[in-house]
Motif scaffolding. Structure first.
Motif, PDB file in Angstrom:
ATOM      1  N   THR A 177       0.847  -1.203   0.000  1.00  0.00           N
ATOM      2  CA  THR A 177       0.000   0.000   0.000  1.00  0.00           C
ATOM      3  C   THR A 177       0.879   1.248   0.000  1.00  0.00           C
ATOM      4  OG1 THR A 177      -1.807  -1.113   1.143  1.00  0.00           O
ATOM      5  CG2 THR A 177      -1.728   1.277   1.298  1.00  0.00           C
ATOM      6  N   GLY A 178       0.525   2.180  -0.862  1.00  0.00           N
ATOM      7  CA  GLY A 178       1.308   3.401  -0.993  1.00  0.00           C
ATOM      8  C   GLY A 178       2.400   3.332  -2.031  1.00  0.00           C
ATOM      9  N   GLY A 179       2.636   2.147  -2.554  1.00  0.00           N
ATOM     10  CA  GLY A 179       3.692   1.962  -3.549  1.00  0.00           C
ATOM     11  C   GLY A 179       3.266   2.385  -4.942  1.00  0.00           C
ATOM     12  N   SER A 180       4.162   2.149  -5.886  1.00  0.00           N
ATOM     13  CA  SER A 180       3.938   2.562  -7.269  1.00  0.00           C
ATOM     14  C   SER A 180       4.270   1.427  -8.230  1.00  0.00           C
ATOM     15  CB  SER A 180       4.820   3.762  -7.619  1.00  0.00           C
ATOM     16  OG  SER A 180       4.522   4.875  -6.819  1.00  0.00           O
ATOM     17  N   LEU A 181       3.590   1.456  -9.359  1.00  0.00           N
ATOM     18  CA  LEU A 181       3.882   0.559 -10.471  1.00  0.00           C
ATOM     19  C   LEU A 181       3.680   1.338 -11.760  1.00  0.00           C
ATOM     20  CD1 LEU A 181       2.107  -2.804  -9.520  1.00  0.00           C
ATOM     21  CD2 LEU A 181       4.570  -2.460  -9.760  1.00  0.00           C
ATOM     22  N   ARG A 182       4.382   0.892 -12.803  1.00  0.00           N
ATOM     23  CA  ARG A 182       4.191   1.467 -14.128  1.00  0.00           C
ATOM     24  C   ARG A 182       3.828   0.347 -15.086  1.00  0.00           C
ATOM     25  NH1 ARG A 182       8.344   3.748 -18.610  1.00  0.00           N
ATOM     26  NH2 ARG A 182       7.148   5.559 -19.352  1.00  0.00           N
TER      27      ARG A 182
END
Length: 124
Positions: free
Chosen positions: A14-19
């Motif tokens: 939670t709070g992370g990022s992905l592209r």
């Protein structure tokens, strides 16, 4: 017919990022608007974001506005979805598709063929 391949999914906190990336094979999708969609288990597929052929028009679902950003490269061979501040409710299989314009993508009418999608899992 444009064949689409999604990639970039994975497991994130939670709070992370992905592209995510969407690439076209068979034909270029430079003449199409491109959209991202997602489908969680037991739920309908929902519209997430769309970008026009030129890239000048972008539309987002309210649930992701301010957290997700759609873009396409200048060669118009790939479309990306930058996902920040991820939440557990973002967990789903993410798909891209093409349409004549962003409005058609948002309404999910007259779309192209669906790819395999890429799984995004956000752990709480």
């Amino acid at each position: 017919q444009v064949q689409l391949v999604e990639s970039g999914g994975g497991l994130v906190q939670t709070g992370g990022s992905l592209r995510l990336s969407c690439a076209a094979s068979g034909r270029t999708f430079s003449n199409y608007a491109v959209g991202w969609f997602r489908q969680a288990p037991g739920k309908e597929r929902e519209f997430i974001a769309a970008i026009s052929t030129s890239g000048a028009i972008k539309q987002y679902a309210d649930s992701v506005k301010g957290r997700f950003t759609i873009s396409r490269d200048s060669a118009k061979t790939s479309v990306y979805l930058q996902m920040n501040s991820l939440k557990p409710e973002d967990t789903a299989v993410y798909y891209c598709n093409v349409g004549a314009n962003t409005g058609i993508l948002r309404s999910q009418t007259d779309l192209g063929s669906w790819g395999q999608g890429t799984q995004v899992t956000v752990a709480s």
